[in-house]
Enzyme design. Structure first.
Site, PDB file in Angstrom:
ATOM      1  N   PHE A 158       0.768  -1.192  -0.248  1.00  0.00           N
ATOM      2  CA  PHE A 158       0.103  -0.198   0.216  1.00  0.00           C
ATOM      3  C   PHE A 158       0.840   1.160   0.067  1.00  0.00           C
ATOM      4  CE2 PHE A 158      -2.847  -2.899   2.963  1.00  0.00           C
ATOM      5  CZ  PHE A 158      -3.216  -3.501   1.786  1.00  0.00           C
ATOM      6  N   GLU A 243       1.297  13.526   9.596  1.00  0.00           N
ATOM      7  CA  GLU A 243       0.409  12.806   8.464  1.00  0.00           C
ATOM      8  C   GLU A 243      -1.096  12.737   8.731  1.00  0.00           C
ATOM      9  OE1 GLU A 243       0.265   8.368   6.747  1.00  0.00           O
ATOM     10  OE2 GLU A 243       1.898   8.830   8.015  1.00  0.00           O
ATOM     11  N   GLY A 364      -3.143   5.474   6.642  1.00  0.00           N
ATOM     12  CA  GLY A 364      -2.388   6.181   7.618  1.00  0.00           C
ATOM     13  C   GLY A 364      -2.736   5.838   8.975  1.00  0.00           C
TER      14      GLY A 364
END
Length: 388
Positions: A158, A243, A364
């Site tokens: 991913f 992030e 994430g």
């Protein structure tokens, strides 16, 4: 303009960015969505405009600007309706390049960071593994020290920009017996022998090249270690705040885009002798959705303000990603409904928006993992600290 966060200079930057995106990016989006390949020329144009250098030192070609210029970049990237293109840009500029800037030594910054800012090199961040998912501490990739080299083995999946990037920022275990305290971070050239990548076929984010990467006895110089050995986990955790906030900002921006598009449609779509923005059931739903979006946006601005001042906002950034991605999915689901049958057609933006938005609660760090992280902080009083 919200003068608490944005100055006149910010707004001039926003308008310049909008113009650039409409002229240089939007005409190519449909092709890139179809081919899954973002052509190389646009990276150089982004570099020439300085967009990759927003937060980075002038010494390496950056602009050293405050975080709200990044907020603007993220928001406007969401409003051209290609989550994949946006992801490719911010994964390069704020995932891979953040580690180069924070942990890389002078030589690494000169070799990788400066050309990344210029748009001459593309990077990717390789953390997630096929068996690990959100469990960073459970990764299996290893980096064994042999003389003045490290030998990397393992796999990642991913990975945004995982196929077409020029270098990889890779997390691997240098001391497996230490668990999450035995991770280290490396930068690796794409053409190093032993690296192979396979492109993944995704539901959304179609324009970006998401890859599964294998490392088979990949030998790299010991100088490619970034920061201290066995300090990778705190480095990763420290940057997760940025992030997660990025993904929260992305979410409120695409929700706002969806609402604005839906409202324009509803102003012209007639049913039973009047435009559908006059029906109370739809008006009240719009009111609810706008309220949820604005609350998320204001929270994100507040967290960005604190992060910009150097505060360690891992709890708030985690909350941002959890709540904003949930909100975005709900907003876009309802906006597709407002368009009726047209919402389901590929000629209208909601179909792509719906697919792209769905990754928000997954990538994430899944929402389930984020809830446990928040629970540890608010219930168990766990205190996450920045890397020193």
């Amino acid at each position: 303009m919200d003068s608490r966060y944005f100055t006149e200079e910010h707004e001039l930057f926003r308008q310049s960015l909008k113009d650039f995106l409409q002229k240089e990016v939007v005409p190519h989006i449909d092709k890139w969505e179809e081919t899954g390949h973002i052509e190389r020329f646009i990276w150089k144009k982004f570099g020439d405009m300085g967009f990759f250098g927003i937060p980075y030192p002038e010494e390496f070609g950056g602009l050293d600007l405050d975080l709200f210029y990044t907020v603007i970049l993220l928001e406007e990237l969401q409003k051209i309706n290609s989550g994949g293109f946006a992801a490719a840009i911010w994964a390069h500029a704020y995932l891979a390049m953040t580690h180069l800037n924070k942990e890389g030594d002078q030589a690494i910054k000169e070799k990788y960071l400066a050309p990344s800012i210029a748009g001459d090199m593309i990077g990717c961040l390789c953390i997630t593994e096929p068996f690990g998912g959100s469990d960073v501490a459970g990764m299996r990739s290893t980096a064994v020290k042999k003389g003045d080299t490290y030998v990397i083995n393992g796999s990642k999946t991913f990975i945004t920009n995982g196929v077409l990037s020029d270098y990889l920022v890779v997390a691997a275990k240098t001391s497996p017996e230490l668990g999450n305290k035995g991770l280290s971070i490396f930068v690796i050239d794409r053409d190093t022998p032993g690296i192979s990548a396979t492109k993944l076929d995704k539901l959304g984010w179609r324009a970006s090249d998401t890859g599964e990467i294998a490392f088979d006895n990949v030998t790299i110089p010991a100088s490619n270690l970034m920061g201290e050995e066995d300090m990778g986990f705190p480095y990763i955790m420290q940057h997760f705040a940025l992030e997660r906030l990025i993904m929260g900002i992305n979410a409120h921006a695409r929700a706002e885009f969806a609402l604005e598009y839906a409202l324009e449609y509803m102003k012209t779509r007639e049913a039973f002798g009047r435009t559908i923005d006059k029906f109370q059931a739809l008006r009240h739903k719009i009111a609810d959705l706008y309220t949820e979006m604005e609350i998320c946006k204001e929270f994100n601005y507040s967290v960005a303000y604190r992060l910009n001042k150097g505060e360690y906002v891992v709890k708030e950034a985690t909350m941002s990603k959890l709540q904003c991605t949930k909100m975005s999915d709900e907003v876009i689901y309802q906006c597709l409904q407002f368009l009726g049958g047209y919402g389901y057609m590929e000629d209208y933006p909601m179909a792509r928006l719906s697919r792209d938005s769905r990754l928000g609660p997954i990538g994430g760090g899944t929402s389930e993992i984020l809830r446990e992280i928040i629970a540890k902080m608010v219930i168990d009083k766990k205190d996450y600290k920045p890397a020193t």
